[in-house]
Write a protein that holds these residues in place. Structure first.
Motif, PDB file in Angstrom:
ATOM      1  N   ALA A  37       1.076  -1.063  -0.209  1.00 42.89           N
ATOM      2  CA  ALA A  37      -0.208   0.115   0.191  1.00 42.89           C
ATOM      3  C   ALA A  37       1.157   1.515  -0.020  1.00 42.89           C
ATOM      4  O   ALA A  37       1.561   1.121   0.002  1.00 42.89           O
ATOM      5  CB  ALA A  37      -0.725   0.161   1.154  1.00 42.89           C
ATOM      6  N   ASP A  38       0.348   3.015   0.161  1.00 47.08           N
ATOM      7  CA  ASP A  38       0.859   3.451   0.304  1.00 47.08           C
ATOM      8  C   ASP A  38       0.699   4.670   1.071  1.00 47.08           C
ATOM      9  O   ASP A  38       1.622   5.559   1.317  1.00 47.08           O
ATOM     10  CB  ASP A  38       0.111   4.699  -1.653  1.00 47.08           C
ATOM     11  CG  ASP A  38      -0.823   5.129  -0.552  1.00 47.08           C
ATOM     12  OD1 ASP A  38      -1.387   4.708   0.102  1.00 47.08           O
ATOM     13  OD2 ASP A  38      -1.044   6.024  -2.207  1.00 47.08           O
ATOM     14  N   ASP A  39       0.997   3.519   2.234  1.00 45.32           N
ATOM     15  CA  ASP A  39       0.645   4.226   3.911  1.00 45.32           C
ATOM     16  C   ASP A  39       0.256   3.029   4.974  1.00 45.32           C
ATOM     17  O   ASP A  39      -0.091   2.086   4.268  1.00 45.32           O
ATOM     18  CB  ASP A  39      -0.448   5.137   3.720  1.00 45.32           C
ATOM     19  CG  ASP A  39       0.161   6.754   5.021  1.00 45.32           C
ATOM     20  OD1 ASP A  39       0.864   5.804   6.004  1.00 45.32           O
ATOM     21  OD2 ASP A  39      -0.845   6.963   5.037  1.00 45.32           O
ATOM     22  N   VAL A  40       0.288   3.129   5.999  1.00 47.33           N
ATOM     23  CA  VAL A  40       0.326   2.447   7.004  1.00 47.33           C
ATOM     24  C   VAL A  40      -1.613   1.959   7.063  1.00 47.33           C
ATOM     25  O   VAL A  40      -1.816   2.645   6.866  1.00 47.33           O
ATOM     26  CB  VAL A  40       0.558   2.717   7.813  1.00 47.33           C
ATOM     27  CG1 VAL A  40       2.191   3.162   7.943  1.00 47.33           C
ATOM     28  CG2 VAL A  40      -0.108   4.053   8.473  1.00 47.33           C
ATOM     29  N   GLY A  41      -2.005   0.972   7.901  1.00 48.05           N
ATOM     30  CA  GLY A  41      -2.471   0.645   7.993  1.00 48.05           C
ATOM     31  C   GLY A  41      -2.777  -0.760   8.007  1.00 48.05           C
ATOM     32  O   GLY A  41      -3.722  -1.220   8.831  1.00 48.05           O
ATOM     33  N   TYR A 101      11.069   4.357   8.403  1.00 42.21           N
ATOM     34  CA  TYR A 101      11.717   2.707   8.607  1.00 42.21           C
ATOM     35  C   TYR A 101      10.853   1.741   7.507  1.00 42.21           C
ATOM     36  O   TYR A 101      10.570   0.803   7.257  1.00 42.21           O
ATOM     37  CB  TYR A 101      11.743   2.465   9.689  1.00 42.21           C
ATOM     38  CG  TYR A 101      12.312   2.955  11.022  1.00 42.21           C
ATOM     39  CD1 TYR A 101      13.671   2.807  10.734  1.00 42.21           C
ATOM     40  CD2 TYR A 101      11.977   3.220  11.463  1.00 42.21           C
ATOM     41  CE1 TYR A 101      15.099   3.514  11.382  1.00 42.21           C
ATOM     42  CE2 TYR A 101      12.816   3.891  12.465  1.00 42.21           C
ATOM     43  CZ  TYR A 101      14.005   3.972  12.370  1.00 42.21           C
ATOM     44  OH  TYR A 101      14.936   4.490  13.333  1.00 42.21           O
ATOM     45  N   PHE A 102       9.338   2.278   6.862  1.00 36.51           N
ATOM     46  CA  PHE A 102       8.867   2.599   5.856  1.00 36.51           C
ATOM     47  C   PHE A 102       8.729   2.585   4.917  1.00 36.51           C
ATOM     48  O   PHE A 102       9.173   4.182   4.072  1.00 36.51           O
ATOM     49  CB  PHE A 102       6.992   2.372   6.468  1.00 36.51           C
ATOM     50  CG  PHE A 102       7.083   1.683   7.365  1.00 36.51           C
ATOM     51  CD1 PHE A 102       6.198   0.375   6.974  1.00 36.51           C
ATOM     52  CD2 PHE A 102       7.153   2.194   8.913  1.00 36.51           C
ATOM     53  CE1 PHE A 102       5.578   0.068   8.238  1.00 36.51           C
ATOM     54  CE2 PHE A 102       6.990   1.627  10.445  1.00 36.51           C
ATOM     55  CZ  PHE A 102       6.116  -0.039   9.737  1.00 36.51           C
ATOM     56  N   GLN A 103       8.906   1.722   3.782  1.00 38.08           N
ATOM     57  CA  GLN A 103       8.751   1.658   2.713  1.00 38.08           C
ATOM     58  C   GLN A 103       7.774   1.556   1.652  1.00 38.08           C
ATOM     59  O   GLN A 103       7.495  -0.331   1.812  1.00 38.08           O
ATOM     60  CB  GLN A 103      10.380   1.184   1.958  1.00 38.08           C
ATOM     61  CG  GLN A 103      10.173   1.374   0.778  1.00 38.08           C
ATOM     62  CD  GLN A 103      11.849   0.425  -0.031  1.00 38.08           C
ATOM     63  OE1 GLN A 103      12.486   0.911   0.329  1.00 38.08           O
ATOM     64  NE2 GLN A 103      11.655  -0.430  -1.480  1.00 38.08           N
ATOM     65  N   PHE A 104       7.041   2.352   0.873  1.00 36.69           N
ATOM     66  CA  PHE A 104       5.332   1.570   0.863  1.00 36.69           C
ATOM     67  C   PHE A 104       5.204   2.117  -0.984  1.00 36.69           C
ATOM     68  O   PHE A 104       6.857   2.177  -1.628  1.00 36.69           O
ATOM     69  CB  PHE A 104       4.507   2.992   0.793  1.00 36.69           C
ATOM     70  CG  PHE A 104       4.367   3.248   2.642  1.00 36.69           C
ATOM     71  CD1 PHE A 104       3.870   2.400   3.139  1.00 36.69           C
ATOM     72  CD2 PHE A 104       5.043   3.955   3.199  1.00 36.69           C
ATOM     73  CE1 PHE A 104       3.514   2.248   4.708  1.00 36.69           C
ATOM     74  CE2 PHE A 104       4.443   4.799   4.286  1.00 36.69           C
ATOM     75  CZ  PHE A 104       4.008   3.677   4.774  1.00 36.69           C
ATOM     76  N   ASN A 105       3.996   1.239  -1.856  1.00 33.81           N
ATOM     77  CA  ASN A 105       4.016   0.815  -3.073  1.00 33.81           C
ATOM     78  C   ASN A 105       5.427  -0.391  -3.174  1.00 33.81           C
ATOM     79  O   ASN A 105       6.225  -0.134  -4.478  1.00 33.81           O
ATOM     80  CB  ASN A 105       3.925   2.282  -3.401  1.00 33.81           C
ATOM     81  CG  ASN A 105       3.425   2.850  -3.278  1.00 33.81           C
ATOM     82  OD1 ASN A 105       2.192   2.656  -3.519  1.00 33.81           O
ATOM     83  ND2 ASN A 105       3.695   3.990  -3.135  1.00 33.81           N
TER      84      ASN A 105
END
Length: 565
Positions: A37-41, A101-105
């Protein structure tokens, strides 16, 4: 592209991935977390269909480890709506500065264990290659969508949606809408669409009628919140040591130990208070194991359905005919919606759907239901679905899919699999059946301890909570220069033993053996909702508290069942 060396890769950005990333960063490790996804959740990023709501009360559908946040973060109602849960998870990520620390998509495409390097070689959808000591998957129990296998699905010319991939700005005003599926999601979306009063027609295509009880939602009184804030530590202690972590003490009281009048009063009180788990496990202790006790509870709910639904034919169709033995559901006025003239139920057990037509759905009796929109609330390929679609290969080039091909999804403690060193699963197969956030926390904390033990090549369990983070994460390997020093100390390897996995699988099978849950023909809890999937035990049915106690005893007993290298 040069490979990037990291200590740990966390896959997933839901409740599990967020907490796991935080724990490993706190341990001083060099961590990357990814999500498609393009964000957390996680699940709550994707599940924003109308009416999406947790069936756990607000005060327990969150993390337990930040007392200040528990006391100050706002929530107004007893249950959280989907957008509120998503906002809460974003809040936690921002509060603890975890977003960096997160890499989305970014999707995990494959992972291969390399014995010589003692690392996982990971390929991402971005064409990046990572070499990581620890691969931790928080893929979610309920993430891989399960589309119904119906003939000519692609021939339907109207709008077709799955609740788990609900697009933004769907306009249903004045449209004829069909909903396939009436589990928790189906009940929520049907209730929300009917209440909104915008659709021209709403049809529920129902194979198995569900037992549902009121959720008991409503505004939280100020005094109630203050009491919670004053007792939150005790509240969480009770929840984590109970069976299901739903905020009440489960009973052992037998159904037939009281008079029929007393039994009716107890059921009425549970109905008034609300919550599916409360009705099933707070009222009497034998509802899920004793057929006669189950029938008494089922009859009470069916009586309520017939009292609520005015049309006798609709009521008949909505009354379940099987055991009251699926994951207990609750609602915010589901049955009441069938008193609307434009809301009806189609019995597709008697007349199954045979095919889609360009204009709607055709059933076995030849009837065509003309529809503008079809919504598939058909759930997920639960627990292992997200693992078997990814190529994860351990020792001897064996994939997880191959490992699980004969006996179904198995593990040790719901976390580790033999021949897959330093692979740790958050809520993997045969983890605890309970409220998810505290179950996730238990797994993350166990995994963090196992990683801490491997990092120090210890022969005894190292508690992650006892480790003090060094400045700038200097415990970890530099993950930005694409290399690792040849003089770097070798990390340890932790791997489940085959015998331990076998014994844990047998234990989980034994714990569920007397449960009426096993006698439901299409329950996702046993994987029976997916065509062609062999039904097997996929949860530890002993409860969260007993699970935590049993796992701690295993770890304290010289990490019984684990090989260390």
């Amino acid at each position: 592209m040069e490979p990037q060396y990291l200590d740990a890769l966390v896959v997933g950005a839901g409740f599990g991935g967020i907490y796991q990333a935080k724990k490993l960063v706190d341990q001083g490790l060099n961590v990357k977390a990814i999500d498609m996804a393009d964000d957390v959740g996680g699940t709550w990023y994707w599940n924003h269909y109308p009416g999406a709501m947790s069936d756990t009360q607000s005060f327990l559908y969150r993390y337990s480890w930040d007392l200040e946040d528990l006391r100050t973060y706002p929530w107004e109602y007893h249950y959280l709506q989907g957008p509120e849960i998503l906002a809460y998870l974003k809040h936690v990520v921002d509060k603890y500065n975890l977003r960096k620390y997160f890499q989305f998509n970014t999707e995990l495409m494959s992972a291969q264990w390399n014995d010589e390097e003692r690392r996982w070689v990971v390929n991402l959808s971005t064409n990046e290659v990572l070499k990581v000591k620890y691969l931790i998957t928080g893929l979610g129990l309920l993430s891989k969508t399960n589309f119904p296998n119906i003939h000519n699905l692609d021939k339907f010319e109207g709008e077709l949606y799955h609740t788990a991939r609900w697009p933004d700005n769907v306009d249903l005003k004045g449209k004829r809408v069909g909903v396939i599926g009436n589990g928790s999601t189906g009940i929520q979306v049907i209730t929300a669409l009917a209440k909104a009063g915008e659709v021209k027609q709403l049809l529920s295509f129902q194979r198995n009628p569900q037992f549902s009880v009121p959720a008991g939602n409503g505004p939280v009184p100020v005094e109630h919140r203050k009491h919670l804030n004053d007792t939150y530590e005790e509240v969480w202690d009770q929840a984590k040591n109970s069976l299901f972590a739903y905020g009440f003490q489960e009973t052992t009281r037998p159904t037939f130990s009281v008079t029929p009048e007393e039994r009716e009063q107890i059921f009425e009180e549970a109905w008034r208070q609300g919550n599916g788990f409360r009705f099933m496990f707070w009222t009497f202790g034998d509802i899920t194991v004793n057929e006669e006790a189950n029938k008494v509870a089922a009859d009470f709910i069916k009586k309520k359905i017939c009292q609520i639904v005015k049309d006798p034919e609709k009521a008949r169709k909505l009354c379940p005919t099987e055991f009251y033995a699926r994951r207990p559901l609750c609602d915010t006025g589901y049955y009441e919606q069938f008193n609307r003239d434009n809301v009806d139920v189609v019995d597709i057990k008697t007349n199954p759907i045979t095919e889609f037509t360009p204009n709607g759905i055709k059933t076995a009796d030849g009837k065509v239901y003309e529809l503008d929109v079809v919504i598939c609330a058909t759930g997920f390929d639960a627990v292992d679905g997200n693992y078997t679609r990814i190529t994860i290969k351990g020792r001897n080039n064996e994939s997880l899919k191959e490992h699980w091909s004969k006996a179904g999804p198995t593990s040790y403690m719901g976390i580790c699999v033999p021949n897959f060193p330093n692979l740790f699963m958050i809520t993997g197969p045969n983890g605890p059946f309970s409220n998810l956030p505290p179950a996730i926390e238990a797994h993350v904390e166990i995994i963090s301890d196992l990683v801490a033990t491997a990092e120090r090549n210890s022969t005894r369990l190292v508690k992650a909570a006892d480790i003090v983070k060094q400045p700038n994460g200097s415990n970890g390997t530099n993950g930005t220069n694409g290399s690792v020093s040849e003089h770097a100390p070798k990390n340890g390897i932790i791997e489940a033993e085959p015998e331990a996995e076998r014994e844990w699988t047998e234990l989980c099978d034994q714990l569920s053996s007397k449960s009426l849950f096993r006698r439901i023909e299409s329950s996702w809890i046993f994987g029976a909702n997916v065509a062609g999937k062999k039904p097997v035990t996929m949860f530890y049915f002993g409860g969260l508290g007993p699970y935590r106690k049993q796992v701690q005893e295993i770890l304290d007993d010289d990490m019984r069942g684990f090989k260390r290298f």
